[in-house]
Design a protein around this motif. Structure first.
Motif, PDB file in Angstrom:
ATOM      1  N   ASP A  59     -31.543  -2.913 -14.128  1.00  0.00           N
ATOM      2  CA  ASP A  59     -31.391  -2.056 -12.963  1.00  0.00           C
ATOM      3  C   ASP A  59     -31.407  -2.876 -11.674  1.00  0.00           C
ATOM      4  O   ASP A  59     -30.619  -2.632 -10.742  1.00  0.00           O
ATOM      5  CB  ASP A  59     -32.539  -1.029 -12.956  1.00  0.00           C
ATOM      6  CG  ASP A  59     -32.431  -0.086 -11.777  1.00  0.00           C
ATOM      7  OD1 ASP A  59     -31.378   0.595 -11.657  1.00  0.00           O
ATOM      8  OD2 ASP A  59     -33.377  -0.036 -10.960  1.00  0.00           O
ATOM      9  N   ALA A  60     -32.299  -3.847 -11.626  1.00  0.00           N
ATOM     10  CA  ALA A  60     -32.397  -4.673 -10.425  1.00  0.00           C
ATOM     11  C   ALA A  60     -31.114  -5.468 -10.215  1.00  0.00           C
ATOM     12  O   ALA A  60     -30.618  -5.600  -9.090  1.00  0.00           O
ATOM     13  CB  ALA A  60     -33.603  -5.611 -10.534  1.00  0.00           C
ATOM     14  N   TYR A  61     -30.561  -6.028 -11.291  1.00  0.00           N
ATOM     15  CA  TYR A  61     -29.289  -6.753 -11.167  1.00  0.00           C
ATOM     16  C   TYR A  61     -28.206  -5.846 -10.615  1.00  0.00           C
ATOM     17  O   TYR A  61     -27.433  -6.226  -9.739  1.00  0.00           O
ATOM     18  CB  TYR A  61     -28.844  -7.315 -12.531  1.00  0.00           C
ATOM     19  CG  TYR A  61     -29.281  -8.749 -12.743  1.00  0.00           C
ATOM     20  CD1 TYR A  61     -28.459  -9.804 -12.337  1.00  0.00           C
ATOM     21  CD2 TYR A  61     -30.494  -9.050 -13.337  1.00  0.00           C
ATOM     22  CE1 TYR A  61     -28.843 -11.127 -12.535  1.00  0.00           C
ATOM     23  CE2 TYR A  61     -30.894 -10.363 -13.538  1.00  0.00           C
ATOM     24  CZ  TYR A  61     -30.067 -11.404 -13.135  1.00  0.00           C
ATOM     25  OH  TYR A  61     -30.448 -12.707 -13.306  1.00  0.00           O
ATOM     26  N   ASP A  62     -28.152  -4.657 -11.156  1.00  0.00           N
ATOM     27  CA  ASP A  62     -27.122  -3.717 -10.715  1.00  0.00           C
ATOM     28  C   ASP A  62     -27.246  -3.410  -9.226  1.00  0.00           C
ATOM     29  O   ASP A  62     -26.276  -3.470  -8.464  1.00  0.00           O
ATOM     30  CB  ASP A  62     -27.255  -2.423 -11.545  1.00  0.00           C
ATOM     31  CG  ASP A  62     -26.187  -1.416 -11.163  1.00  0.00           C
ATOM     32  OD1 ASP A  62     -24.992  -1.775 -11.211  1.00  0.00           O
ATOM     33  OD2 ASP A  62     -26.558  -0.283 -10.793  1.00  0.00           O
ATOM     34  N   LYS A  63     -28.468  -3.126  -8.811  1.00  0.00           N
ATOM     35  CA  LYS A  63     -28.652  -2.754  -7.401  1.00  0.00           C
ATOM     36  C   LYS A  63     -28.488  -3.951  -6.461  1.00  0.00           C
ATOM     37  O   LYS A  63     -27.950  -3.831  -5.362  1.00  0.00           O
ATOM     38  CB  LYS A  63     -30.036  -2.132  -7.208  1.00  0.00           C
ATOM     39  CG  LYS A  63     -30.117  -0.725  -7.807  1.00  0.00           C
ATOM     40  CD  LYS A  63     -31.504  -0.163  -7.667  1.00  0.00           C
ATOM     41  CE  LYS A  63     -31.550   1.301  -8.085  1.00  0.00           C
ATOM     42  NZ  LYS A  63     -32.911   1.690  -8.530  1.00  0.00           N
ATOM     43  N   PHE A  64     -28.976  -5.091  -6.907  1.00  0.00           N
ATOM     44  CA  PHE A  64     -28.845  -6.293  -6.086  1.00  0.00           C
ATOM     45  C   PHE A  64     -27.363  -6.627  -5.918  1.00  0.00           C
ATOM     46  O   PHE A  64     -26.888  -6.932  -4.816  1.00  0.00           O
ATOM     47  CB  PHE A  64     -29.606  -7.441  -6.757  1.00  0.00           C
ATOM     48  CG  PHE A  64     -29.584  -8.738  -6.012  1.00  0.00           C
ATOM     49  CD1 PHE A  64     -29.538  -8.805  -4.618  1.00  0.00           C
ATOM     50  CD2 PHE A  64     -29.636  -9.944  -6.716  1.00  0.00           C
ATOM     51  CE1 PHE A  64     -29.551 -10.027  -3.954  1.00  0.00           C
ATOM     52  CE2 PHE A  64     -29.635 -11.157  -6.043  1.00  0.00           C
ATOM     53  CZ  PHE A  64     -29.581 -11.200  -4.673  1.00  0.00           C
ATOM     54  N   ASP A  65     -26.622  -6.520  -7.017  1.00  0.00           N
ATOM     55  CA  ASP A  65     -25.198  -6.849  -6.955  1.00  0.00           C
ATOM     56  C   ASP A  65     -24.467  -5.909  -6.013  1.00  0.00           C
ATOM     57  O   ASP A  65     -23.535  -6.312  -5.305  1.00  0.00           O
ATOM     58  CB  ASP A  65     -24.587  -6.769  -8.353  1.00  0.00           C
ATOM     59  CG  ASP A  65     -23.157  -7.295  -8.366  1.00  0.00           C
ATOM     60  OD1 ASP A  65     -22.958  -8.449  -7.916  1.00  0.00           O
ATOM     61  OD2 ASP A  65     -22.256  -6.568  -8.792  1.00  0.00           O
ATOM     62  N   LYS A  66     -24.899  -4.661  -6.015  1.00  0.00           N
ATOM     63  CA  LYS A  66     -24.257  -3.687  -5.124  1.00  0.00           C
ATOM     64  C   LYS A  66     -24.902  -3.655  -3.737  1.00  0.00           C
ATOM     65  O   LYS A  66     -24.453  -2.922  -2.859  1.00  0.00           O
ATOM     66  CB  LYS A  66     -24.341  -2.288  -5.739  1.00  0.00           C
ATOM     67  CG  LYS A  66     -23.516  -2.156  -7.011  1.00  0.00           C
ATOM     68  CD  LYS A  66     -23.672  -0.790  -7.651  1.00  0.00           C
ATOM     69  CE  LYS A  66     -22.776  -0.652  -8.866  1.00  0.00           C
ATOM     70  NZ  LYS A  66     -23.321   0.329  -9.839  1.00  0.00           N
ATOM     71  N   ARG A  67     -25.949  -4.465  -3.576  1.00  0.00           N
ATOM     72  CA  ARG A  67     -26.691  -4.508  -2.301  1.00  0.00           C
ATOM     73  C   ARG A  67     -27.107  -3.107  -1.849  1.00  0.00           C
ATOM     74  O   ARG A  67     -26.999  -2.767  -0.670  1.00  0.00           O
ATOM     75  CB  ARG A  67     -25.860  -5.174  -1.214  1.00  0.00           C
ATOM     76  CG  ARG A  67     -26.024  -6.688  -1.171  1.00  0.00           C
ATOM     77  CD  ARG A  67     -24.723  -7.371  -1.411  1.00  0.00           C
ATOM     78  NE  ARG A  67     -24.829  -8.838  -1.421  1.00  0.00           N
ATOM     79  CZ  ARG A  67     -24.235  -9.571  -2.349  1.00  0.00           C
ATOM     80  NH1 ARG A  67     -23.578  -9.028  -3.339  1.00  0.00           N
ATOM     81  NH2 ARG A  67     -24.314 -10.888  -2.303  1.00  0.00           N
ATOM     82  N   VAL A  68     -27.576  -2.294  -2.775  1.00  0.00           N
ATOM     83  CA  VAL A  68     -28.028  -0.960  -2.384  1.00  0.00           C
ATOM     84  C   VAL A  68     -29.535  -0.960  -2.170  1.00  0.00           C
ATOM     85  O   VAL A  68     -30.246  -1.871  -2.600  1.00  0.00           O
ATOM     86  CB  VAL A  68     -27.679   0.106  -3.458  1.00  0.00           C
ATOM     87  CG1 VAL A  68     -26.169   0.268  -3.552  1.00  0.00           C
ATOM     88  CG2 VAL A  68     -28.299  -0.243  -4.787  1.00  0.00           C
ATOM     89  N   GLU A  69     -29.994   0.053  -1.492  1.00  0.00           N
ATOM     90  CA  GLU A  69     -31.428   0.288  -1.290  1.00  0.00           C
ATOM     91  C   GLU A  69     -32.164  -0.949  -0.759  1.00  0.00           C
ATOM     92  O   GLU A  69     -33.307  -1.206  -1.124  1.00  0.00           O
ATOM     93  CB  GLU A  69     -32.097   0.717  -2.617  1.00  0.00           C
ATOM     94  CG  GLU A  69     -31.574   2.053  -3.112  1.00  0.00           C
ATOM     95  CD  GLU A  69     -32.157   2.421  -4.476  1.00  0.00           C
ATOM     96  OE1 GLU A  69     -33.250   1.918  -4.808  1.00  0.00           O
ATOM     97  OE2 GLU A  69     -31.516   3.212  -5.185  1.00  0.00           O
ATOM     98  N   GLY A  70     -31.471  -1.734   0.056  1.00  0.00           N
ATOM     99  CA  GLY A  70     -32.136  -2.886   0.650  1.00  0.00           C
ATOM    100  C   GLY A  70     -32.455  -3.994  -0.325  1.00  0.00           C
ATOM    101  O   GLY A  70     -33.330  -4.817  -0.068  1.00  0.00           O
ATOM    102  N   TYR A  71     -31.787  -4.017  -1.463  1.00  0.00           N
ATOM    103  CA  TYR A  71     -32.039  -5.089  -2.436  1.00  0.00           C
ATOM    104  C   TYR A  71     -31.508  -6.417  -1.910  1.00  0.00           C
ATOM    105  O   TYR A  71     -30.316  -6.678  -1.950  1.00  0.00           O
ATOM    106  CB  TYR A  71     -31.366  -4.758  -3.770  1.00  0.00           C
ATOM    107  CG  TYR A  71     -32.281  -4.079  -4.753  1.00  0.00           C
ATOM    108  CD1 TYR A  71     -32.825  -4.793  -5.821  1.00  0.00           C
ATOM    109  CD2 TYR A  71     -32.625  -2.746  -4.600  1.00  0.00           C
ATOM    110  CE1 TYR A  71     -33.681  -4.169  -6.722  1.00  0.00           C
ATOM    111  CE2 TYR A  71     -33.473  -2.116  -5.490  1.00  0.00           C
ATOM    112  CZ  TYR A  71     -34.001  -2.829  -6.558  1.00  0.00           C
ATOM    113  OH  TYR A  71     -34.847  -2.234  -7.440  1.00  0.00           O
ATOM    114  N   THR A  72     -32.369  -7.252  -1.384  1.00  0.00           N
ATOM    115  CA  THR A  72     -31.902  -8.546  -0.892  1.00  0.00           C
ATOM    116  C   THR A  72     -32.488  -9.697  -1.692  1.00  0.00           C
ATOM    117  O   THR A  72     -31.851 -10.723  -1.878  1.00  0.00           O
ATOM    118  CB  THR A  72     -32.275  -8.748   0.587  1.00  0.00           C
ATOM    119  OG1 THR A  72     -33.689  -8.569   0.718  1.00  0.00           O
ATOM    120  CG2 THR A  72     -31.567  -7.741   1.474  1.00  0.00           C
TER     121      THR A  72
END
Lengths: 383, 383, 383, 383
Positions: free
Chosen positions: B364-377
């Protein structure tokens, strides 16, 4: 006075022009004893720059001080001196940090000035009987009186420091291996400087046999790129390894393998040397680039080249973690030390000089030098 | 043990894999407490490399030593340690000179190795419960026992030293002005490192507002390149002058002005940052380039980009006499010093961390980080 | 095996001792082909240290690898190698920054270890048939197979790098002038290194004619301090000016002017060289001090000297703004580069070797070297 | 004009003296707005130098250019400027290499000049209404117009760069630990400079509580040497380890432990700081010594001290392989960068200023500063 004046592409003449005058209390007037023709003069001579007719050429100048301004403190009439080709003030932000090739005072709106060169400020050249030298305390390097080492000292104005600058930019250290691209005057001086700095192996890459012969004489290993990829040749000699460092003493008018070196007619590949350097240098290495690259080249081989953009194997450069340094030499950083090597008998850069002629013979010398005939590799004019 | 395994483009899973084993007397086995997801993991995740399914990701690793080989001298079971992302031997020609990012021992035929990364040698990644660490005396940086500063110390594996490396390559000194391109994790660390080193003005250039906000928090001046040419913006603020230095913390996947930063869909212009840096830096300046450029990019925007060749304004670069340094960070040069800054309370690099999750949440973290959603930096996985 | 063992002041013998054994997986056993007697061995030989009877001498060692431990990666049986006199681990805080002369791993409680030397750790010396070498990957510098350059390569263990270290500490650059105090083996190597680095003028100061002759052969200017104040002699030759740099290759057992150099009977003035260097160097200059100074000298000329305190003209040093660097050479920083100079034919440090004898002749060689008879200046033992 | 004139030991007066006149085309006349009293002025004030009555004090000068000579190019009437305390030409061998504290032009027969200081050349001091500044292009650092940061900029003439010079000589780098001896104005600036450069731990050693308090305010760790051996105190705090670097901001008038700091009556031990630094620094470390040592001190504590000779633990220094750098600060190397830190709000060196008074109050200020009463630590005179 008599001076070498640019008329039109492939044409200079020796003419009577007004003597230079003191314009500032920090000026000196120098009576020229030696002024060299530089490969970069040929850029103007060939009409490949925006140089206008009437410009007096000559940025490699030495002579005897004839007159000093009221503010000059440490130079005096009768001093034998050699001037860096860069005109510099000594006190601007760049000069005070040793970047005298990027003086912001002497050529308003630009960082860097020179004698007798297009776009390098209002300074007349020294292929003439006299030369106005601004900021004389800063720009006149004193030499021992007399005429000993005249041709060696004349090399201190430009090519010896410029070649040395290549070695400095590449951070060449004792025991290292270096690939020096180009064995013209600057390339020979770069190779020579590497030898002086204690490099273990210096490869000189060119395709003109007489240059390669000179390189071998001074202790370099000649590599003729007409005989095959120079990168491959060097790696073959080193058991598959590249070199620690590289110096580009060629610049943007790099010749393609097999193209003739004579007459400026050779096929140009402006990025060939840079990419070969990236290939030949080992990871963690460094490149010194004293060879000229320009932001505008009307005669460039394509649209990119015309605006100074080159296709560089940057991915490979990054993967190897290479460093590089570029730019005009800050002559004043090195010239006193190189002078002392000459005086001590440890350097004899005049080996690169092929001809010494009178000022009146300049048109003929330009013609032959431009065509690279009769061994014309480096010419000193003696007014 | 459980580990993050690459399955196919845009798909990782957490699987049971064999525990790592001691393979050499100089090895240690480290029980991982923190392992970060790095922007460069996304190159593999997005299928933009030659990474094969089955590879275990994770090159930003810290934990507790579980076992040491018979040859290990100065590290022992129970030590809390963080490992540079570069795997290095400590004794090859490059390591001994401090170029531990270019080790010739750990990845035969290449200069440089890393954990869990395609083409960087046989080393498994640390997004797992345990990690085999070779040359443990050399590669394990000791940390104070306990769990204080866990997120700060985790930054020592890669991004804090890598950002610092940019400042080092650019030779950033007290009182200077610096343009830092990119305010992702490495760019923020580069800007932060410039501040630590005493730079007077640090410009952070990006087009993601939350990154620019973080840059401002640490003392940098944010420049949003979607609002206009960043070179012009900086020069306008500086009375027409450029900066002393520049850092490229972006690399080859540079975004065009105005293109969206989300989801990897933005338009790429691989040479845009390099040429803007050449524009913005003053003559005599220097550029540090820790941002990744690759010699082969199957997803490159054109044929040149695919083979890592970029059109660079080299004539301008030369005219300004610029220097540049590139390459993977030699983490071991800096990590002990940066650790001491953290311990002394003078650096807190965890400001860049946006999320800390369990190992099982990695997909899940990879997915969100890759999409740069929810402040995933910047995400830390805590096994 | 046979080995040179210290018995009592002025007495060594060649005895049967146990062969060295592998003690650690990173060890190698080297079959010695050349091991030199060093001037610093004489400190122990003369009883001027705390060396206990039974110690095996020899820290300048080269040979063929006979056996390697299970952890050794890049060195193998049959490799021809030379070892730095410093024993070093390669991974401690000091080693990783290149200060291998100050390793904190190999000599617990102290920074720095060596083979066969009092207080430098548990390492036996190499004036023997075999030698245990720890951290073999780090400590064994590979050489080309065969027996070419044997005497030159033997100089890589200590005196050539140590002399070079002096030039490095003084930051000797091309075109500079240097005063090198002492023309014993290290002093000659220091002068030679200055020449290799492109110094314009190198002054070699001693009062033993045969040393001065050797200095002159390699391009230095000999200054005999028995003929008058060397500072005055140098300034007279330079029109009243001093030198840019200075190297102290003498250390604390400096001889007074006019005192005999033979037999260790000369009058000592431990601070004479330091203060002469301060005198002779120009303002802004630098001093490299590889010559040994010790914190405890039971044979010191007075109470201060016994505890390593010297009266130094610090006011003058400050007024001139001088810099200085000291300490044991970090051999590993330089030895690969110096080796490559030998292979390239650009350095031939064996010029300093006066005698090569068998191991069995060691007692006689020690006696003659200590008395400096029959031209004994540098002796290689060939087991 | 009015000026502070030295009459006799412990006596200065404010007198009418002739206005300075333009003496050279490169001169400027500056109307002084701020001129500080420096601790080194007290050497003269206390009669501990060869200063003759009549000398005008003041080498820390800033103001507005009133007049410029005909040769001045880049400074103009009305410019707000601050001058380095060193008078320098910009073009001699030393100046051109950045050693402007060792100018060979402005003080014939000596390397280095200053305003208003005995033996530093013919230059009058700036504790006056006007000041003659030679080589105005080189010596006048431009400042933003107005009166903002007046006290901060005044620190650029001497103590801020001088403290910074200590950090530079010691090569203080991010993450390092530093022991700074002395927390007078220069010592505070040295500690402050270490903080600016990113040191992890800065120890400030003094025995005056208010100085130690200021040190703590700027982020240093105060060590009161009246409370016990400072070396022991530091090592105790660091788990037995010493520091990476050391700075001596005390010089030859070092106070013995427990002696009073007031009134110049304290017991002096001229070598105490140097030997403590040698003790506290780790092997491979470096020392920066901006604190003044003099070759002739009529008031020295013994014969050696009177001629500037100090007993230094050189054996220990060598065993640790320490480096050191000394000498007057080359202000011009640093002042533009430090100015930019002030303008950017990243440095506020005026924290060290205790008093600002009118020129007429100078005699009282000298008296109180010399006696260190009423918190007089750094005084600015505003003519």
């Amino acid at each position: 006075m008599r001076a070498v004046v640019y008329d039109s592409p492939f044409k200079v003449s020796v003419e009577n022009v007004p003597d230079p005058e003191m314009q500032h209390p920090n000026d000196a007037i120098v009576k020229i004893t030696s002024s060299c023709i530089c490969g970069s003069d040929l850029h103007m001579y060939e009409g490949r720059t925006a140089a206008e007719p009437g410009i007096i050429f000559g940025h490699e100048n030495m002579g005897i001080i004839q007159e000093v301004g009221s503010a000059v403190k440490t130079r005096k009439v009768g001093d034998r001196v050699v001037m860096p080709f860069n005109v510099a003030c000594g006190f601007c932000k760049n000069c005070q940090r040793g970047f005298t090739g990027f003086c912001t005072t002497v050529n308003p709106g630009f960082a860097g000035g020179a004698y007798g060169y297009v776009a390098m400020g209002p300074w007349r050249g020294g292929q003439a009987e006299y030369l106005q030298v601004p900021f004389a305390d800063f720009n006149c390097l004193p030499l021992p009186p007399g005429d000993q080492y005249e041709a060696d000292f004349a090399m201190l104005a430009d090519i010896f420091p410029t070649g040395y600058h290549g070695a400095e930019l590449a951070d060449v250290r004792p025991g290292e291996s270096v690939a020096v691209f180009g064995a013209g005057p600057v390339g020979l001086m770069a190779a020579y400087s590497c030898v002086i700095r204690g490099a273990a192996e210096v490869y000189s890459i060119d395709h003109v046999q007489e240059r390669l012969d000179k390189a071998e004489e001074i202790g370099a290993i000649p590599i003729n790129f007409d005989e095959g990829d120079p990168v491959r040749q060097i790696k073959d000699r080193r058991g598959g390894e590249g070199t620690d460092k590289g110096i580009d003493a060629v610049g943007y008018q790099a010749a393609a393998q097999g193209s003739s070196a004579a007459g400026g007619e050779q096929e140009e590949i402006p990025n060939v040397v840079l990419n070969q350097m990236i290939d030949v240098i080992n990871p963690t290495g460094a490149m010194g680039i004293p060879g000229l690259y320009v932001p505008t080249d009307p005669g460039g081989v394509d649209e990119d080249a015309k605006r100074g953009a080159l296709s560089i194997n940057f991915g490979k450069l990054f993967e190897k973690g290479l460093r590089l340094g570029t730019g005009q030499c800050n002559v004043k950083r090195y010239n006193a030390y190189l002078r002392d090597l000459i005086i001590a008998g440890k350097a004899k850069p005049s080996f690169a000089v092929s001809h010494q002629v009178s000022l009146e013979e300049a048109p003929d010398a330009y013609d032959k030098f431009d065509k690279r005939v009769e061994g014309y590799t480096k010419v000193i004019l003696n007014p």
